[in-house]
Design a protein around this motif. Sequence first.
Motif, PDB file in Angstrom:
ATOM      1  N   GLY A 251      38.358 -27.504   4.444  1.00 16.88           N
ATOM      2  CA  GLY A 251      37.038 -27.430   5.031  1.00 16.88           C
ATOM      3  C   GLY A 251      37.141 -27.316   6.545  1.00 16.88           C
ATOM      4  N   PRO A 252      36.041 -26.888   7.213  1.00 21.27           N
ATOM      5  CA  PRO A 252      36.106 -26.674   8.667  1.00 21.27           C
ATOM      6  C   PRO A 252      36.147 -27.946   9.490  1.00 21.27           C
ATOM      7  N   HIS A 253      35.823 -29.078   8.908  1.00 25.13           N
ATOM      8  CA  HIS A 253      35.725 -30.316   9.670  1.00 25.13           C
ATOM      9  C   HIS A 253      36.949 -31.205   9.515  1.00 25.13           C
ATOM     10  N   HIS A 254      38.050 -30.648   9.124  1.00 21.20           N
ATOM     11  CA  HIS A 254      39.276 -31.418   8.917  1.00 21.20           C
ATOM     12  C   HIS A 254      40.171 -31.293  10.149  1.00 21.20           C
ATOM     13  N   PRO A 255      40.963 -32.315  10.457  1.00 20.76           N
ATOM     14  CA  PRO A 255      41.893 -32.197  11.599  1.00 20.76           C
ATOM     15  C   PRO A 255      42.862 -31.031  11.489  1.00 20.76           C
ATOM     16  N   MET A 289      32.500 -19.047   7.631  1.00 20.32           N
ATOM     17  CA  MET A 289      32.696 -19.913   6.466  1.00 20.32           C
ATOM     18  C   MET A 289      31.577 -20.939   6.428  1.00 20.32           C
ATOM     19  N   THR A 290      31.330 -21.455   5.235  1.00 17.92           N
ATOM     20  CA  THR A 290      30.277 -22.447   5.055  1.00 17.92           C
ATOM     21  C   THR A 290      30.782 -23.827   5.467  1.00 17.92           C
ATOM     22  N   MET A 291      29.938 -24.814   5.291  1.00 19.68           N
ATOM     23  CA  MET A 291      30.336 -26.177   5.614  1.00 19.68           C
ATOM     24  C   MET A 291      31.450 -26.682   4.712  1.00 19.68           C
ATOM     25  N   THR A 292      31.608 -26.052   3.555  1.00 17.34           N
ATOM     26  CA  THR A 292      32.684 -26.428   2.637  1.00 17.34           C
ATOM     27  C   THR A 292      33.893 -25.509   2.740  1.00 17.34           C
ATOM     28  N   CYS A 657      19.389 -28.506   1.229  1.00 15.49           N
ATOM     29  CA  CYS A 657      20.131 -29.254   0.209  1.00 15.49           C
ATOM     30  C   CYS A 657      21.498 -29.656   0.760  1.00 15.49           C
ATOM     31  N   ARG A 658      22.004 -30.778   0.297  1.00 22.00           N
ATOM     32  CA  ARG A 658      23.325 -31.269   0.695  1.00 22.00           C
ATOM     33  C   ARG A 658      24.207 -31.399  -0.541  1.00 22.00           C
ATOM     34  N   SER A 659      25.339 -30.740  -0.506  1.00 21.81           N
ATOM     35  CA  SER A 659      26.264 -30.811  -1.628  1.00 21.81           C
ATOM     36  C   SER A 659      26.941 -32.178  -1.670  1.00 21.81           C
TER      37      SER A 659
END
Length: 904
Positions: A251-255, A289-292, A657-659
């Motif tokens: 995912g995009p929010h990972h270190p 890319m999406t949030m996932t 919506c939030r997955s």
Amino acid sequence: MNSFPATSRMQKISVLLFLAWVCFLFYAGIALFTSGFLLTRLELTNHSSCQEPPGPGSLPWGSQGKPGACWMASRFSRLVLVLIDALRFDFAHPQRSHGPGEPPVSLPFLGKLDSLQRILEIQPHHARLYQSKADPPTTTMQRLKALTTGSLPTFIDAGSNFASYAIVEDNLIKQLASAGRRVVFMGDDTWKDLFPGAFSQAFFFPSFNVRDLHTVDNGILEHLYPTMDSGKWDMLIAHFLGVDHCGHKYGPHHPEMAKKLSQMDQVIQGLVERLENDTLLVVIGDHGMTMTGDHGGDSELEISAALFLYSPKALFPGAPPEEPEIVPQISLVPTLALLLGLPIPFGNIGEVMAELFSEVEDAQPHSSALAQASALHLNAQQVSRFLHAYSAASQDLQIMELHRLQNLFSNASADYQRLLQSPQGAEAALQTVITELQQFLRGVRAMCIQSWARFSLGRMAGGAALMAAACFLCLLVSQWATSPGFCFHPFLLIPMACGLAGTIVCAGLLTTTGLRLDPVVLGAMAAVGSLLPFLWKAWAGWGSKRPLEALLPIPGPVLLFLLIRFAAFFSDSFVVAEARATPFLLGSLILLLIAQLHWEGKLLPPKLLTMPRLCFPASTGPPRHSGTYALGLGVGLLLCIRLAGLFHRCPEETPACRSSPWLSPLASMVGSRAKNLWYGACVGALVALLAVVRLWLRRYSNLKSPEPSVLFVRWGLPLMVLGTAAYWALASGADEAPPRLRALVAGASVVLPRAVAVLAASGLMLLLWRPVTVLVKATTGAPRTRTVLTPFSGPPTSQADLDYVVPQIYRHMQEEFRGRLERTRSRGPLTVAAYQLGSVYSAAMVTALTLLAFPLLLLHAERVSLVFLLLFLQSFLLLHLLAAGIPITTPGKYVSQPLFLQGQ
């Protein structure tokens, strides 16, 4: 004596012909639907060349007599194209990561490409950052086609992302090769299929393993700088995949995303230091890319990519704006073609980025405007030529809009030619021409998007109706086949004959009247003709009290709920509220089923109320289970539905919506403690799934048979659980493995899922070989055990033969042991028991579904195993709830206890 075999053969032929006709209707409906949904555009093979200008008139201003001039004098002799797969715009421009008035969000990827911002501040006339808008579908292969041809991919191209094929349209790579330029490529091996033999030197690396973050990028870095320093290239393409694979894996929010972006930042710095004055550097993302971390759709995060241009010499007359300009991604194709002195590819519909054609050295507004107008006019001539060729070969484009745009181009071209004759003192007129040319180019792109992405609603509706008619036909036949006196031979051939007759008559009428054979009309006639016998029977019985009971013996409330569920799929609000609407409808159906069982008297005997309710038929047998048992099953089903709602993935078109965060892979988690706990829960779900299946099979005596398929359930399923758990452990901790063990871990990560898939395929083959097995035991003193296989022996000829396995086994037991009953009469009673009669069908289905679950689990994130466990629990509970409504005295039904024969 010989009439029965002949009748049986006729029945088999009738059944096969009927099934063939239903398959034809179903697949014809699919073909009709897809012809209206998966639209394609015509790919022209025409090519642009320097010898053939795109339109009449002289060469653009300033191109005559200059070296390297084709349609326009080249400004650069070399190009370095760095394609960072899935480089989202906010990765390069972090100011846009939070809205106005909101505090900055601390995300790992923010500020990792700081070299771009530093270059923009230090050298504002040498660099620009744009927000590049990609056209959906945002898959890599379609984006590569758009980035080299300047065309728009259609929706059907999304399916060929993993089966790339050579580009036949004119493109930048082919133009470079035709001009004798040396093109060197390194990176994603997708380019090898798209441009076979087009590169003077290439270093391809496999791209399909999305869990591999470093192989492609490290391979590029091994060759990038030595190739650049050698100077044996005119265009250098480097396609990095680490950012895209990191998004899929973490995912995009990972270190890890911060590490990959920092690596790309160092690559850009190294390239900038090595650039010469005649070289242009282009850094671009093919999509976002999406949030996932996914891509392929048309959400804002997926279509928003970064585009960075840099040259050692001044390229832009002014400083960059505060907010980067938004440009279509295909605008890069005509821009690079003219900057390199190449013809614009024939099928391009992109608009040149006029800012790059300003006269920086002269710095006179009139000269810059005239240079921009020249580039736009060349671009508009090429697009107009393409429209003329495309409209002559295909009728996809809108005629009225096409005429309007051609008139707009004719007026703008005439104004431009007048300005060339008197170039001085016409700045206002130049701006007008530039505006008209831009309106033409943008109007063409809008028209093409609307035409090539326009669905044929008539074909889609006709295909859906044809498939619905095929399903309805199967439902009616399956209901009537259980009625007494049903005859297969003439009855099954009547719908097929009516459908064929209607189609032939309709085709003949259309042909004789000179009309086009429309597949929608032909499909409608086939469907109506097939259903005509059933509709006639319903009309003939309309005078009775319940005319539709024989046609569709389904309770009214159940049919009403099914229709509501079907209609919900056609609602826009259902797409938005699917996570809430689906559990509500499922829960309503379960409560209705429990109420139906109670009102039919199959759970509790009616005490005060003797009349059936809600149009449910009266009970025909004593209750089988208590009401508490059925209520427990219903509560368990509702609880499983509620728990399954925790694992919900939102569609990209519903931004509110939030997955569920539990659908991401374990490798994306930060913190070993939480990762270990979730891994234990996932492995526990696998073990629980195995335990539930085995306990269910053991309860109904399905594990007593010595058949290979049963032995595989005993020993093969535990091996599959062990292999899946081991693969999850390696996949979630592969980056934490010691360096000396990484090669071993990588090899095991490939071998383990393949081994599990091979085991699943082996189990399915054994199940297909021996699908129905029944264990028979005979005891007189010494036990005797054997397995009886009962193959299908043709269509049933009576109600008793509908459950054909149990009667055959019963007759086999009588014949097998009739002699032994006589021989062992003196030694006491003989008991013969047959197991698995009640679950002789369901056991095979449960085993097959369990075997299919493991390959599906390997294709999803680890925590989806909890969803599979809930799914199997719901299936078991629903089977038992439905079985609770079967009375013991119902003819043709058999309980799941062993069947005994005793003789004295």
